[in-house]
Design a protein around this motif. Structure first.
Motif, mmCIF file in Angstrom:
data_model
loop_
_atom_site.group_PDB
_atom_site.id
_atom_site.type_symbol
_atom_site.label_atom_id
_atom_site.label_comp_id
_atom_site.label_asym_id
_atom_site.label_seq_id
_atom_site.Cartn_x
_atom_site.Cartn_y
_atom_site.Cartn_z
ATOM 1 N N UNK A 108 7.746 8.061 3.471
ATOM 2 C CA UNK A 108 6.647 7.487 2.687
ATOM 3 C C UNK A 108 7.029 7.405 1.216
ATOM 4 N N UNK A 109 7.646 8.500 0.724
ATOM 5 C CA UNK A 109 8.028 8.541 -0.687
ATOM 6 C C UNK A 109 9.033 7.433 -0.997
ATOM 7 N N UNK A 110 9.991 7.235 -0.077
ATOM 8 C CA UNK A 110 11.003 6.198 -0.302
ATOM 9 C C UNK A 110 10.355 4.816 -0.307
ATOM 10 N N UNK A 111 9.459 4.572 0.674
ATOM 11 C CA UNK A 111 8.774 3.277 0.744
ATOM 12 C C UNK A 111 8.002 3.007 -0.535
ATOM 13 N N UNK A 112 7.292 4.028 -1.009
ATOM 14 C CA UNK A 112 6.483 3.894 -2.216
ATOM 15 C C UNK A 112 7.369 3.542 -3.407
ATOM 16 N N UNK A 113 8.475 4.285 -3.523
ATOM 17 C CA UNK A 113 9.391 4.055 -4.640
ATOM 18 C C UNK A 113 9.956 2.639 -4.574
ATOM 19 N N UNK A 114 10.324 2.213 -3.358
ATOM 20 C CA UNK A 114 10.861 0.865 -3.194
ATOM 21 C C UNK A 114 9.819 -0.172 -3.592
ATOM 22 N N UNK A 115 8.583 0.065 -3.143
ATOM 23 C CA UNK A 115 7.494 -0.875 -3.452
ATOM 24 C C UNK A 115 7.303 -1.010 -4.945
ATOM 25 N N UNK A 116 7.231 0.125 -5.615
ATOM 26 C CA UNK A 116 7.027 0.098 -7.067
ATOM 27 C C UNK A 116 8.204 -0.594 -7.747
ATOM 28 N N UNK A 117 9.404 -0.276 -7.276
ATOM 29 C CA UNK A 117 10.584 -0.889 -7.873
ATOM 30 C C UNK A 117 10.562 -2.408 -7.683
ATOM 31 N N UNK A 118 10.204 -2.832 -6.462
ATOM 32 C CA UNK A 118 10.176 -4.273 -6.176
ATOM 33 C C UNK A 118 9.172 -4.969 -7.085
ATOM 34 N N UNK A 119 7.964 -4.371 -7.205
ATOM 35 C CA UNK A 119 6.937 -4.955 -8.060
ATOM 36 C C UNK A 119 7.428 -5.047 -9.495
ATOM 37 N N UNK A 120 7.972 -3.913 -9.979
ATOM 38 C CA UNK A 120 8.375 -3.854 -11.371
ATOM 39 C C UNK A 120 9.492 -4.848 -11.668
ATOM 40 N N UNK A 121 10.518 -4.868 -10.798
ATOM 41 C CA UNK A 121 11.656 -5.735 -11.101
ATOM 42 C C UNK A 121 11.248 -7.198 -10.963
#
Lengths: 410, 343
Positions: free
Chosen positions: A47-60
């Protein structure tokens, strides 16, 4: 026994059972899908990895898109000059101040209207809640009617209604006169400001000292009562200090008195203090709407106090007012305070409705800044963070208060 | 209560900016429009003469017709346009996110918007400026008489800054009341909450006519107090689409200058004037240079007319609210409209 303990007891093994079982069989941790601990760990990591990926995708994605379209980013615009005026401000502000200061004015205006509305909504709500729980049919029906009318109408209509009522008051030239020193008109309420000449600052300091001393005096009075058994209402010494100290300071500094009495002039009034119609409309709308919800919370709290308590108090011959203030409300508070905090939070956030009637609160000013600078992303982030912070502070204060009124485990 | 959701709309638009990959590469916009079959036009939710859905729900107005001209240039029909009503807060996130192809929404072209907002502006299509409306019995004749007044205005427009500047220049004081919703703004002024209403001058007659119960009790101050050149806006990054928007606007002006109107466009195709023949695509290949049909401007004039036709239709003497053309005349008649040559 708390309700959780009780439900635990009802639903099978007690804490002691569980503890005994754990002691008997120390958990063996294996790296296997069958092991609940490992499985939980994997789920959480996933879950933590998915969340981090999601935030990263949004931000980038955001920063890439903004860059590709050459849209300005960053917060440096806060230091630019705002070049627009604000109708009312608790701090000095002009068009040649920065966007940052303009936003600060917005925050202060939000706090101003929210603080006033929270105080009045609480007073109104407690009164209506107590009235609704009353055995007097007329009083409880009246309170019930208010609650149902107020809470079943969207708050935006409350605000618009009061705004249009106030707008249709007479214009400044035909303003209602308040004893010749104040005015009510469609420009708001204009009242005289007491002025104390050069001693104003000293008196303010004295007032601050007096507030602190009042608390101390009240505490001393309580201690004295506990020691000697002769109770003095703590409010008496507190009020005495509160009045005496500033009064004394005023007399010592030369008893200057130069009130600022408003005069009709030009388009409106000069002098005195004017509270704007927008401020009133928003404060009244928020008060009446939230007051209804608080009334229901208070009624629920009162009804949660076991009937036996009231009956016992009555049997002892206590006055109904004392029963309410000494027996019922202190116990009801434990039920009332937690949901009350949420009402305060909603009220603060609902103050953003000021934007529709033209009260310059945070969202109203944020909108203007957003439009002038075009930095919508940053502005929305700032506004969210500010509301988040205000809510957190309110929560913290209310939790602190709650821990004081909560039942102490002995 | 649409306006209550304006802020929510701005956030929604913002999220689109965040999530959608913006479609603004070279030539992408025209391709997307062709595939979609219509132009998406960001319009004002309701401003007399400029843009508003009529009683049959059909959008009409000056800016609406400019968008229809774009539809006509691409598809040969002014009906191939879908209008998206945008509040002043929503408009920029909406165009940035690609929610609309073009913004024709009473937008003043400014340096910040042209650069930091990632927009490109068409030539100005309507020259206006700050104006004030006051109650007749207030006896206000000049800006100086407004000293100490409470002034109602809309947020996010250039009006707020223009009023601040004007009053600073004259050393005057005022109290602004900033209300987003246009109806609410007008009703605040009409109810007497404010001494004056500040808006683009050409929007004031509409407010007086439709929002004031006694229009004759209100006067519009003499004079225009700021420069507000209204223009269409597109996103950075697609030069072809920017060219199309720009040249359709110039085309409307050129058609008027060369006396090609909606009424005579078919006859004019037989004109002996080589420039007119080029304009209407009888000869020349100007349309294909833009990625459009050869007869692009013929279809524009056929569908919505030239600039003058559009102006007459919405602000002319036969309308309810005639507006003198003023600066919006062609340069040949003393105005500011100067179409670049279609050559």
């Amino acid at each position: 026994m708390t309700s959780i303990d009780r439900s635990l007891a009802a639903s099978g093994p007690t804490r002691a059972d569980i503890r005994a079982r754990q002691a008997a069989k120390p958990p063996r941790r294996r790296l296997s899908w069958g092991d609940p601990f490992t499985r939980g760990l994997i789920y959480q990591a996933g879950l933590a990895i998915l969340l981090a990926l999601g935030i990263h995708a949004l931000y980038s994605n955001v920063s890439e898109n903004l860059q590709r379209q050459n849209i300005a980013t960053g917060f440096s615009f806060l230091e630019q000059l705002a070049r627009f005026n604000i109708g009312e401000s608790p701090i000095p502000y002009s068009a040649s101040d920065t966007y940052g200061r303009a936003l600060l004015v917005g925050v202060l205006n939000t706090l101003r209207v929210a603080a006033v509305a929270i105080v009045f909504a609480t007073v109104l709500g407690v009164a209506a809640g107590v009235a609704r729980a009353s055995r007097n049919v007329v009083i409880s029906t009246l309170a019930g009617t208010y609650v149902e009318l107020a809470r079943n109408v969207p708050i935006i209509l409350h605000v618009l209604l009061w705004s249009s009522i106030i707008r249709n008051l007479p214009p400044p030239r035909q303003a209602h006169d308040l004893l010749g020193i104040g005015f009510i008109s469609n420009r708001g309420l204009t009242v005289p400001l007491p002025g104390f000449g050069t001693s104003g600052g000293t008196i303010m300091i004295a007032l601050g000292v007096a507030v602190l001393s009042a608390f101390a005096a009240a505490r001393l009075a309580r201690r004295y009562g506990e020691r000697t058994g002769r109770y003095v209402e703590p409010i008496v010494p507190a009020l005495a200090v509160l009045v005496a100290l500033p009064l004394l300071t005023w007399l010592v500094t030369g008893a200057q008195f130069t009130p600022d009495i408003p005069q009709r002039r030009g388009f409106g009034f000069t002098g005195g203090l004017t509270l704007s119609p927008e401020f009133f409309a928003l404060a009244i709308g928020l008060t009446i709407y939230t007051g209804a919800f608080i009334a229901e919370i208070v009624r629920g709290g009162i009804q949660a106090v076991p009937k036996g308590q009231v009956e016992a108090a009555r049997a002892l011959g206590l006055h109904p007012f004392s029963i309410m203030t000494r027996i019922v409300l202190p116990q009801a508070l434990r039920v009332i305070v937690p949901p009350l905090s949420s009402q305060f939070l909603s009220l603060t956030k609902n103050s953003s409705l000021g934007v529709i009637i033209g009260y310059p609160e945070l969202v109203n000013i944020g909108n203007t800044v957003m439009n002038q600078t075009g930095q919508a992303m940053e502005m929305v982030t700032i506004m969210m963070l500010i509301y988040f912070t205000l809510s957190l502070i309110t929560s913290l204060l209310m939790n602190f208060y709650n821990s004081r009124v909560a039942l102490k485990g002995r | 209560m649409r306006f209550a959701f304006g802020f929510a709309g701005a956030i929604a638009a913002l999220l689109c900016t965040a999530i959608l990959p913006a479609e603004a590469g070279q030539g992408d916009t025209l391709k997307a429009i062709r595939e979609r079959g219509e132009v998406l036009c960001g319009a004002h939710p309701g401003r007399y003469g400029f843009a508003a859905p009529d009683d049959k729900g059909r959008w009409s107005g000056f800016e609406v017709d400019l968008c229809r001209a774009l539809g006509a240039a691409i598809f040969g029909s002014g009906e191939k346009v879908r209008f998206v009503a945008l509040s002043s807060q929503q408009r920029f996130p909406a165009i940035q996110a690609g929610e609309v192809d073009v913004l024709a929404r009473n937008t003043t072209a400014t340096l910040t918007r042209d650069t930091a907002l990632g927009l490109n502006f068409s030539p100005p299509v309507f020259y206006t400026g700050l104006g004030f409306m006051v109650r007749k019995d207030a006896g206000v004749k000049t800006v100086e008489d407004l000293n100490g007044a409470t002034i109602c205005m809309a947020p996010g427009s250039t009006t707020e800054q223009a009023v601040a500047r004007l009053f600073t220049q004259h050393g005057l004081k005022y109290t602004p009341i900033v209300i987003e919703n246009n109806k609410e703004l007008a009703s605040a002024y009409v109810a007497g909450r404010c001494d004056a209403l500040a808006k683009d001058r050409d929007a004031l007659p509409g407010v007086r006519m439709y929002d004031a119960p006694q229009p004759e009790e209100h006067v519009i101050l003499e004079g225009t107090f700021s420069k507000e050149p209204l223009a269409l806006a597109v996103r950075h990054g697609d030069d072809q689409w920017y060219d199309i928007v720009k040249w359709v606007m110039y085309g409307l002006m050129e058609a008027e200058e060369n006396k090609v109107s909606q009424a005579n466009v078919d006859e004019m195709t037989k004109s002996k004037d080589p420039y007119v023949q080029d304009l209407l695509g009888v000869t020349g290949d100007y349309g294909p240079k833009l990625g459009l049909d050869k007869k692009w401007l013929y279809w524009v004039v056929k569908s919505v007319g030239n600039y003058g036709d559009i102006y007459e239709r919405h602000f002319g003497d036969k309308t309810k609210l005639p507006l003198p053309r003023g600066h919006n005349k062609l340069w040949t008649e003393g105005g500011l409209l100067y179409g670049l040559p279609v050559k």
